[in-house]
Structures are given as structure tokens and as C-alpha cells.
Design a protein around this motif. Sequence first.
Motif, PDB file in Angstrom:
ATOM      1  N   VAL A  28       0.824  -1.222   0.000  1.00  4.78           N
ATOM      2  CA  VAL A  28       0.000   0.000   0.000  1.00  4.78           C
ATOM      3  C   VAL A  28       0.852   1.262   0.000  1.00  4.78           C
ATOM      4  O   VAL A  28       0.630   2.178  -0.803  1.00  4.78           O
ATOM      5  CB  VAL A  28      -0.952  -0.014   1.214  1.00  4.78           C
ATOM      6  CG1 VAL A  28      -1.703   1.316   1.315  1.00  4.78           C
ATOM      7  CG2 VAL A  28      -1.941  -1.165   1.105  1.00  4.78           C
ATOM      8  N   VAL A  29       1.822   1.353   0.892  1.00  9.36           N
ATOM      9  CA  VAL A  29       2.625   2.577   1.001  1.00  9.36           C
ATOM     10  C   VAL A  29       3.446   2.788  -0.257  1.00  9.36           C
ATOM     11  O   VAL A  29       3.613   3.924  -0.723  1.00  9.36           O
ATOM     12  CB  VAL A  29       3.522   2.533   2.256  1.00  9.36           C
ATOM     13  CG1 VAL A  29       4.429   3.761   2.311  1.00  9.36           C
ATOM     14  CG2 VAL A  29       2.667   2.455   3.512  1.00  9.36           C
ATOM     15  N   LEU A  30       3.952   1.709  -0.839  1.00 15.29           N
ATOM     16  CA  LEU A  30       4.702   1.835  -2.091  1.00 15.29           C
ATOM     17  C   LEU A  30       3.814   2.429  -3.182  1.00 15.29           C
ATOM     18  O   LEU A  30       4.218   3.365  -3.883  1.00 15.29           O
ATOM     19  CB  LEU A  30       5.223   0.474  -2.528  1.00 15.29           C
ATOM     20  CG  LEU A  30       5.907   0.422  -3.897  1.00 15.29           C
ATOM     21  CD1 LEU A  30       7.193   1.248  -3.891  1.00 15.29           C
ATOM     22  CD2 LEU A  30       6.197  -1.017  -4.307  1.00 15.29           C
ATOM     23  N   ALA A  31       2.609   1.904  -3.338  1.00 11.07           N
ATOM     24  CA  ALA A  31       1.701   2.400  -4.373  1.00 11.07           C
ATOM     25  C   ALA A  31       1.369   3.866  -4.158  1.00 11.07           C
ATOM     26  O   ALA A  31       1.358   4.670  -5.104  1.00 11.07           O
ATOM     27  CB  ALA A  31       0.429   1.560  -4.399  1.00 11.07           C
ATOM     28  N   ARG A 185      -3.272   0.235   9.052  1.00  8.98           N
ATOM     29  CA  ARG A 185      -4.088  -0.206   7.919  1.00  8.98           C
ATOM     30  C   ARG A 185      -4.686  -1.573   8.227  1.00  8.98           C
ATOM     31  O   ARG A 185      -4.226  -2.275   9.142  1.00  8.98           O
ATOM     32  CB  ARG A 185      -3.239  -0.310   6.648  1.00  8.98           C
ATOM     33  CG  ARG A 185      -2.112  -1.317   6.737  1.00  8.98           C
ATOM     34  CD  ARG A 185      -1.259  -1.392   5.490  1.00  8.98           C
ATOM     35  NE  ARG A 185      -0.106  -2.251   5.687  1.00  8.98           N
ATOM     36  CZ  ARG A 185      -0.098  -3.571   5.496  1.00  8.98           C
ATOM     37  NH1 ARG A 185      -1.209  -4.179   5.078  1.00  8.98           N
ATOM     38  NH2 ARG A 185       0.992  -4.289   5.706  1.00  8.98           N
ATOM     39  N   GLU A 186      -5.700  -1.937   7.481  1.00  7.22           N
ATOM     40  CA  GLU A 186      -6.247  -3.287   7.587  1.00  7.22           C
ATOM     41  C   GLU A 186      -5.494  -4.184   6.612  1.00  7.22           C
ATOM     42  O   GLU A 186      -5.422  -3.889   5.416  1.00  7.22           O
ATOM     43  CB  GLU A 186      -7.737  -3.316   7.271  1.00  7.22           C
ATOM     44  CG  GLU A 186      -8.342  -4.713   7.465  1.00  7.22           C
ATOM     45  CD  GLU A 186      -9.839  -4.746   7.263  1.00  7.22           C
ATOM     46  OE1 GLU A 186     -10.273  -5.085   6.134  1.00  7.22           O
ATOM     47  OE2 GLU A 186     -10.566  -4.428   8.218  1.00  7.22           O
ATOM     48  N   VAL A 196      -5.983  -5.202  11.863  1.00  7.16           N
ATOM     49  CA  VAL A 196      -5.438  -3.848  11.763  1.00  7.16           C
ATOM     50  C   VAL A 196      -3.998  -3.894  12.259  1.00  7.16           C
ATOM     51  O   VAL A 196      -3.730  -4.358  13.373  1.00  7.16           O
ATOM     52  CB  VAL A 196      -6.259  -2.848  12.585  1.00  7.16           C
ATOM     53  CG1 VAL A 196      -5.600  -1.464  12.556  1.00  7.16           C
ATOM     54  CG2 VAL A 196      -7.682  -2.759  12.037  1.00  7.16           C
ATOM     55  N   VAL A 197      -3.074  -3.450  11.414  1.00 10.40           N
ATOM     56  CA  VAL A 197      -1.655  -3.527  11.741  1.00 10.40           C
ATOM     57  C   VAL A 197      -1.019  -2.141  11.588  1.00 10.40           C
ATOM     58  O   VAL A 197      -1.577  -1.248  10.960  1.00 10.40           O
ATOM     59  CB  VAL A 197      -0.918  -4.531  10.827  1.00 10.40           C
ATOM     60  CG1 VAL A 197      -1.513  -5.918  10.985  1.00 10.40           C
ATOM     61  CG2 VAL A 197      -0.980  -4.091   9.375  1.00 10.40           C
TER      62      VAL A 197
END
Length: 208
Positions: A28-31, A185-186, A196-197
Motif C-alpha cells: 500500500v505505502v509503495l503504491a 491499515r487493515e 489492523v496492523v
Amino acid sequence: MQAADEAARFWEDRYRSHGRRWKGTPNVVLAETVAGMAPGRALDLGCGEGGDTAWLAARGWRVTAVDIAPAALELTAEYAAQAGVADRVTTELHDLAAGFPAGVFELVSAQYLQTPFDLPRSRVLRQAAHALAPGGLLLVVEHGSRHPWSSIDPDTRFPTPEEIYAELGLDPAGWSPERLGTPRREATGPDGQTAVVTDTVIAVRRTA
């Protein structure tokens, strides 16, 4: 050498026996981070099954995908071929504890480059920062909490992004942190379980 061989066998067995476990979507963070960047040369450290590599290549990046396990590189090459981007992907076998890939990159991605074996992480990430072209970005995303499907020791202390960045010892005249954060994020595990992490995010720009 024995420790390096043990690490290589562990990851090879994992990728060889499990095959593809993840759905192939990018982290997610990369995108989010790459969305506004012009494509160039990218280095994917610990490429695993190749989801991030193929995603970057599909957006015009020329990607060098690195892993300690030949099986991971095979999965990455297969995924790139299936996505029609094999011509923009190069796979390289590396034990990052022993050496670092050659080249200069506009993006170096280290997504969850965590291992149960000894790895000189600060040295590896410092080398990654030095492998950036001027204006290039190092993006490090790590587990900042333990999730239910994890093999991480429950008593593990997760360092803060500020601590991780400080350990890199980068000269502020040449590098600047753009993001030091702990977003939540989930996440969905390989068996469909959700939780959730917390992620630990370090984004560093080479300024000179």
C-alpha cells in the motif's frame, strides 16, 4: 558462511514449498508513494514473489529485483512474464548480508525486508541510500506491530522510524527524510484473515 547458507536455505524452502501465497497487489505505502513519481530505474530489495516488481514495471519502471532465494526470483520472473513486463525486469541473486547490487536508481524499495536471521540492516539501508541517483527516493516499510499470522516473537520491540533513520548515519547535506511515520491499515493474511496492523515507514530523498 554457515549462517548465510542457513538463511538462503530457509527462504528457498519457503518459496519453493509454498509457491505463490499473495494476490500480487503492490504494498500500500509503495503504491501511494510512487503514484506521483516519473518512472525510472528501481531496485526492489527482497522482491519475494514479485508483486511490487511487476506493478512497478507495468508503470514504466525498469526494475532490478533482488532476493536471496532462487525460487523467489523464479516466481518474480514468472509474474513479470504473465503481466507482460518481462522486458523491464531483471532478477539478481544476492545475499544482502554479504554484498549489495551494483547500479544507480531513482527508487530503492525495501518492503518488509525483515528476516529471522542476522542481517546488518542499517548497513544495507545505508548502501541503498548511497545507490540513489540525485533526487532519488529510498522507501523502507517495515512491520511496526505483530499480526495474527506472523511468526514474529510476541515480545519483539519494534523500533521507531526516527530510530531506524538515525542508525543510517546519513549526511544531512546529501540526504533528507521526507516521511517518518507509523500508519495503520487493515491487512489480509495469506489465508484470508484480516487485522489492523501498524507499518513503520521511512522515506529518504537524496538531495545531492
